[in-house]
Design an enzyme around this catalytic site. Structure first.
Site, PDB file in Angstrom:
ATOM      1  N   GLY A  65       0.829  -1.215   0.000  1.00 15.16           N
ATOM      2  CA  GLY A  65       0.000   0.000   0.000  1.00 15.16           C
ATOM      3  C   GLY A  65       0.851   1.247   0.000  1.00 15.16           C
ATOM      4  O   GLY A  65       2.070   1.192   0.195  1.00 15.16           O
ATOM      5  N   LYS A  66       0.183   2.358  -0.239  1.00 13.20           N
ATOM      6  CA  LYS A  66       0.885   3.617  -0.346  1.00 13.20           C
ATOM      7  C   LYS A  66       0.382   4.558   0.743  1.00 13.20           C
ATOM      8  O   LYS A  66      -0.820   4.669   0.950  1.00 13.20           O
ATOM      9  CB  LYS A  66       0.592   4.226  -1.715  1.00 13.20           C
ATOM     10  N   ARG A  68       1.440   8.365   3.110  1.00 10.84           N
ATOM     11  CA  ARG A  68       1.833   9.745   2.867  1.00 10.84           C
ATOM     12  C   ARG A  68       3.304   9.877   2.482  1.00 10.84           C
ATOM     13  O   ARG A  68       3.675  10.737   1.708  1.00 10.84           O
ATOM     14  CB  ARG A  68       1.550  10.561   4.140  1.00 10.84           C
ATOM     15  N   GLY A  70       5.479   7.287   1.386  1.00 15.96           N
ATOM     16  CA  GLY A  70       6.066   6.353   0.443  1.00 15.96           C
ATOM     17  C   GLY A  70       5.232   5.106   0.309  1.00 15.96           C
ATOM     18  O   GLY A  70       4.078   5.068   0.729  1.00 15.96           O
ATOM     19  N   VAL A  72       4.800   0.933   0.923  1.00 14.59           N
ATOM     20  CA  VAL A  72       5.228  -0.177   1.771  1.00 14.59           C
ATOM     21  C   VAL A  72       5.194  -1.467   0.951  1.00 14.59           C
ATOM     22  O   VAL A  72       4.218  -1.743   0.255  1.00 14.59           O
ATOM     23  CB  VAL A  72       4.323  -0.304   3.017  1.00 14.59           C
ATOM     24  N   ASP A 180       1.446  10.451  14.891  1.00 17.21           N
ATOM     25  CA  ASP A 180       0.561   9.958  13.834  1.00 17.21           C
ATOM     26  C   ASP A 180      -0.216   8.737  14.319  1.00 17.21           C
ATOM     27  O   ASP A 180      -0.370   7.760  13.594  1.00 17.21           O
ATOM     28  CB  ASP A 180       1.396   9.629  12.592  1.00 17.21           C
TER      29      ASP A 180
HETATM   30  P1  ADP Z   1      -1.047   4.322   6.130  1.00 16.42           P
HETATM   31  O1  ADP Z   1      -0.543   4.176   7.544  1.00 16.42           O
HETATM   32  O2  ADP Z   1      -1.644   5.649   5.870  1.00 16.42           O
HETATM   33  O3  ADP Z   1      -1.961   3.177   5.749  1.00 16.42           O
HETATM   34  P2  ADP Z   1       1.563   3.447   5.335  1.00 16.42           P
HETATM   35  O4  ADP Z   1       2.501   3.967   4.300  1.00 16.42           O
HETATM   36  O5  ADP Z   1       2.026   3.484   6.750  1.00 16.42           O
HETATM   37  O6  ADP Z   1       0.212   4.253   5.171  1.00 16.42           O
HETATM   38  O7  ADP Z   1       1.178   1.957   4.988  1.00 16.42           O
HETATM   39  C1  ADP Z   1       0.852   1.535   3.665  1.00 16.42           C
HETATM   40  C2  ADP Z   1       0.254   0.130   3.736  1.00 16.42           C
HETATM   41  O8  ADP Z   1       1.221  -0.808   4.254  1.00 16.42           O
HETATM   42  C3  ADP Z   1      -0.959   0.012   4.645  1.00 16.42           C
HETATM   43  O9  ADP Z   1      -1.880  -0.878   4.051  1.00 16.42           O
HETATM   44  C4  ADP Z   1      -0.394  -0.582   5.909  1.00 16.42           C
HETATM   45  O10 ADP Z   1      -1.370  -1.322   6.594  1.00 16.42           O
HETATM   46  C5  ADP Z   1       0.719  -1.475   5.391  1.00 16.42           C
HETATM   47  N1  ADP Z   1       1.807  -1.593   6.385  1.00 16.42           N
HETATM   48  C6  ADP Z   1       2.534  -0.593   6.913  1.00 16.42           C
HETATM   49  N2  ADP Z   1       3.451  -1.045   7.792  1.00 16.42           N
HETATM   50  C7  ADP Z   1       3.294  -2.411   7.827  1.00 16.42           C
HETATM   51  C8  ADP Z   1       3.921  -3.474   8.568  1.00 16.42           C
HETATM   52  N3  ADP Z   1       4.911  -3.236   9.424  1.00 16.42           N
HETATM   53  N4  ADP Z   1       3.471  -4.727   8.358  1.00 16.42           N
HETATM   54  C9  ADP Z   1       2.480  -4.979   7.477  1.00 16.42           C
HETATM   55  N5  ADP Z   1       1.859  -4.040   6.755  1.00 16.42           N
HETATM   56  C10 ADP Z   1       2.242  -2.752   6.919  1.00 16.42           C
END
Ligand code: ADP
Ligand code: MG
Length: 347
Positions: A65-66, A68, A70, A72, A180
């Site tokens: 997913g994306k 703010r 970058g 992931v 956050d």
């Molecule tokens: P947001 O918090 O706004 O959803 P992030 O960039 O933090 O944006 O996360 C992008 C996506 O990656 C989201 O679907 C989030 O649930 C997933 N994600 C983030 N960190 C992890 C992690 N440590 N393990 C599994 N999924 C993650």
């Protein structure tokens, strides 16, 4: 005035009314008048080496997913990891910002708590900047509550909230402000809570600007976590370099919103336009709880977190205690209480 952009996930507000730029100011790392500055820089460089993961050592898998700052990715590095690849847009040549990023990571690597995501390392060689953490299984509270519409029973809500409070209490004891805290950054796997993305707000500075001309860009679902003092600073802010005044107490406010979501399966101020929310919160008007059927103690926690004056909000140790008091009073003594929130059943 408000304008909804093509990007349906964001609402833009006229900066003549609310001047604000994401992200905040990055303090200079290299303090001129600090006699230990040189030593500190050197030891920082040494310890950062330990945590530097060469990008090529990572096996980057599918994008999850994306956010703010970058994208992931699920990845492999001695097991499953989450790789947050920062969207720097080539702006990493700014030495001060890069130094601030490293300093932020130096703080993160010191966190050890079972309700906090495990920081494993980072790629710190521009243009590839990435943060590597343990991979969270399970779902975020956001997915559970707002997408899957799972009804969370009061006992489970208390357990989840207590774990969040404990993780947060640990962060605050180490002088780390989350900045956050929201349901998207809280995972629950088999009843265990994992908080992610703490202390990374400054990292936004390194990422592609979210500012569009004279408009304030407000990511959807962000506003209701912002304490009155933050909301008011959006309005007062004249210089783009000024940071938002996040504090431990603004984390408490955000926790209040998470607690509300857990209890009501909804957002506070649902479907109200941005400016209305900003206006109300800025003046100390809270989401009404008149339609919420819950024990007094449950509502008291909520209202104390949402207290207008930051100094009057409780700390997370007090929250943990208050949460612990809920079952003994209402849930056990009044099992026949008619509302769903006060039923003493297990989730
Ligand atoms: P947001 O918090 O706004 O959803 P992030 O960039 O933090 O944006 O996360 C992008 C996506 O990656 C989201 O679907 C989030 O649930 C997933 N994600 C983030 N960190 C992890 C992690 N440590 N393990 C599994 N999924 C993650
Ligand atoms: Mg996140």
């Amino acid at each position: 005035s408000t304008n909804t952009s093509n990007d349906s996930d964001r609402t833009l507000i006229d900066s003549n009314t609310y001047e604000h730029t994401l992200p905040g100011r990055v303090d200079s790392v290299d303090s001129q008048d600090d006699p230990f500055s040189w030593n500190r820089q050197n030891s920082l460089a040494a310890t950062m080496k330990e945590w530097d993961i060469p990008f090529n050592d990572l096996h980057v898998g599918e994008a999850i997913g994306k956010g703010r700052i970058g994208t992931v990715y699920k990845g492999l590095w001695h097991g499953d990891v989450a790789i947050k690849l920062l969207d720097t847009g080539g702006s990493t040549d700014n030495e001060a910002q890069l130094a601030a990023f490293k300093l932020e990571l130096a703080i993160l690597r010191k966190t050890r708590h079972e309700n906090l995501v495990l920081f494993m390392g980072a790629c710190m060689t521009p243009p590839r900047l990435a943060i590597v953490t343990s991979f969270c299984k399970g779902q975020t509270l956001y997915t559970m509550i707002h997408l899957n519409k799972t009804t969370i029973k009061i006992n489970k809500a208390i357990t989840v909230a207590s774990q969040i409070a404990q993780g947060m209490s640990y962060l605050h004891a180490r002088s780390i402000i989350h900045k956050d805290l929201r349901t998207k950054n809280i995972f629950v796997d088999c009843g265990k809570v994992i908080i992610t993305d703490f202390g990374l707000f400054h990292v936004t500075k390194l990422c592609r600007g979210t500012k569009k001309d004279n408009w304030l860009s407000v990511p959807k679902g962000w506003l209701c976590y912002l304490a009155p003092e933050i909301i008011r600073s959006l309005k007062a802010m004249q210089q783009s370099q000024t940071d938002l005044p996040f504090t431990k107490m603004s984390d408490l406010y955000a926790f209040g919103t998470v607690w509300y979501e857990l209890l009501c399966n909804d957002w506070p101020f649902r479907s109200q336009p941005c400016e209305t929310v900003i206006w109300q919160v800025g003046r100390g008007i809270k989401q009404s709880l008149s339609t919420v059927t819950a024990p007094r103690e449950v509502k008291e926690i909520l209202m104390s977190c949402w207290t207008f004056r930051a100094a009057d909000r409780p700390d997370f140790a007090q929250i943990t205690k208050a949460l612990g008091r809920i079952p003994q009073t209402r849930l056990i003594r009044s099992p026949s209480h008619p509302c769903q929130l006060s039923r003493a059943t297990d989730a």
